[in-house]
Design a protein around this motif. Structure first.
Motif, PDB file in Angstrom:
ATOM      1  N   ALA A 182      12.969  -0.496  -6.949  1.00  9.30           N
ATOM      2  CA  ALA A 182      14.403   0.021  -6.558  1.00  9.30           C
ATOM      3  C   ALA A 182      15.189  -0.212  -5.232  1.00  9.30           C
ATOM      4  N   TYR A 183      14.068  -0.004  -4.122  1.00  7.56           N
ATOM      5  CA  TYR A 183      14.546   0.230  -2.822  1.00  7.56           C
ATOM      6  C   TYR A 183      15.163  -1.278  -2.439  1.00  7.56           C
ATOM      7  N   ARG A 184      15.701  -0.965  -0.705  1.00  8.63           N
ATOM      8  CA  ARG A 184      15.887  -2.586  -0.359  1.00  8.63           C
ATOM      9  C   ARG A 184      14.836  -2.917   0.511  1.00  8.63           C
ATOM     10  N   GLU A 185      13.987  -2.002   0.514  1.00  5.35           N
ATOM     11  CA  GLU A 185      13.322  -2.746   1.271  1.00  5.35           C
ATOM     12  C   GLU A 185      11.356  -2.605   0.729  1.00  5.35           C
ATOM     13  N   LEU A 186      10.413  -3.409   0.044  1.00  2.00           N
ATOM     14  CA  LEU A 186       9.847  -3.108  -0.703  1.00  2.00           C
ATOM     15  C   LEU A 186       8.738  -2.840  -0.023  1.00  2.00           C
ATOM     16  N   ASP A 187       7.372  -2.252  -0.877  1.00  2.00           N
ATOM     17  CA  ASP A 187       6.488  -1.737  -0.281  1.00  2.00           C
ATOM     18  C   ASP A 187       5.461  -2.254   0.355  1.00  2.00           C
ATOM     19  N   ALA A 188       5.000  -2.381   1.699  1.00  4.54           N
ATOM     20  CA  ALA A 188       4.383  -3.063   2.030  1.00  4.54           C
ATOM     21  C   ALA A 188       2.740  -3.109   2.209  1.00  4.54           C
ATOM     22  N   ASP A 189       2.641  -2.086   1.484  1.00  6.14           N
ATOM     23  CA  ASP A 189       1.809  -1.716   1.246  1.00  6.14           C
ATOM     24  C   ASP A 189       0.283  -1.191   2.385  1.00  6.14           C
ATOM     25  N   VAL A 190       0.341  -1.130   3.958  1.00  6.48           N
ATOM     26  CA  VAL A 190       0.199  -0.420   4.316  1.00  6.48           C
ATOM     27  C   VAL A 190       0.759   0.055   5.303  1.00  6.48           C
ATOM     28  N   TRP A 191      -0.258   0.918   5.684  1.00  8.65           N
ATOM     29  CA  TRP A 191      -0.603   2.280   5.921  1.00  8.65           C
ATOM     30  C   TRP A 191      -0.393   2.559   7.671  1.00  8.65           C
TER      31      TRP A 191
END
Length: 326
Positions: A182-191
């Motif tokens: 539901a986010y405008r920018e999807l999780d990039a799965d990097v931290w």
């Protein structure tokens, strides 16, 4: 015990022949050039450490964006493994590998090119007498464009959380990806990490230390730490397309893997990383009289979770900065 360069010993995953052994850690090289390690204090075995993974990247300096046809390369060719030195205080392995990857992105930007490029990767792995840490210098000759190169560390941990250092803090993160549909920018799965990525359960601790490699992630499968070595992109942030972002040529990355019976306290993680980053510096001075002790310090810091972050002279005194990351 001897270093074990000439004697085969049992105990490493997959029947890998041990090449280094200091009585605490036993280390061997697997068929693809990755490392197999056994912690002799606990009997816990690790396999496939320092594996390589390469994928396409059509993003920019801020965001990794894989192409629609994202061919991944993960199986490196082992070109050789040799013993650089084997002394009373330390021993070092040299491991030469080659990773064949697509040379660039296709002209339409939808996939990776058929043409291939070979990336040479040389690892220098050092084990010290009485140490629980592997020091690794990784030399990468990047000959490809439009890609992200990562090194992988499967920990096979049962932990449900992992940790990264950030500014004056040790951040606890849950294993698994968030639902960002539901986010405008999807999780990039990097931290982000400030030099330490750690994970541990009740009977082991695994700490990955690095210098200047700020992008990491942890995969649920085998609780694998993925550390980004480089991202080569045609587009830089707010710049036109050119080769400056492709980071072609040779790069050296300094890492360290620490194996412990349990996960250390936050302060110990920070202080071990600070010692790793600083290294040992030799200074030559003029000849002086008197006796020099085996150990000397100008400041002593007591407390498991106390970290010294700054010490410098100022007008009329000294500035000393400490923080508690716990």
């Amino acid at each position: 015990a001897p270093w074990g360069t000439g004697k085969a010993r049992e105990g490493l995953p997959g029947g890998t022949k041990p090449l280094l052994d200091n009585g605490i850690l036993r280390v061997g090289v697997q068929a693809d050039g990755s490392l197999a390690v056994v912690d002799l204090r606990t009997g816990r075995a690790y396999a496939d450490l320092l594996s390589l993974e390469d994928e396409g990247d059509v993003g920019d300096g801020w965001i990794h964006t894989p192409p629609l046809g994202n061919e991944k390369a993960a199986l490196a060719r082992l070109d050789g493994a040799s013993l650089v030195f084997d002394g009373p205080l330390a021993a070092q392995l040299r491991i030469d590998r080659t990773l064949s990857v697509p040379a660039a992105i296709r002209a339409d930007g939808l996939g990776r090119a058929r043409e291939r490029a070979e990336i040479a990767v040389t690892a220098y792995v050092t084990l010290h007498r009485g140490g629980d840490t592997l020091d690794i210098s990784l030399v990468v000759d990047n000959t490809a464009r439009d890609h992200r190169l990562r090194t992988l560390f499967p920990t096979d941990s049962a932990a449900n959380h992992w940790y990264t250092t950030n500014a004056f803090d040790l951040y606890r993160r849950p294993v698994g990806r968030r639902d960002t549909s539901a986010y405008r920018e999807l999780d990039a799965d990097v931290w982000p990490n400030h030099g330490v990525v750690a994970i541990g359960d009740g009977d082991h601790g695994f700490t990955l230390m690095n210098q200047g490699l700020y992008e990491a992630s942890l995969r649920e499968d085998r609780r694998t730490i993925a550390l980004t070595l480089l991202r080569a992109t045609a587009r830089e942030v707010q710049n036109e397309v050119h080769d400056g972002g492709q980071v072609l040529g040779q790069h050296t990355f300094n890492l360290a893997l620490r194996f412990t019976p349990n996960l250390p306290q936050a302060g110990e993680l920070w202080n071990r990383w600070l010692a790793f980053r600083a290294g040992i510096r030799a200074v030559q001075v003029e000849r002086m009289s008197g006796e020099l002790g085996v150990r000397h310090g100008f400041v002593e810091v007591c407390g498991e979770n106390l970290v010294l972050s700054a010490l410098r002279p100022s007008q009329g005194g000294i500035i000393l900065r400490l923080f508690n990351p716990s």
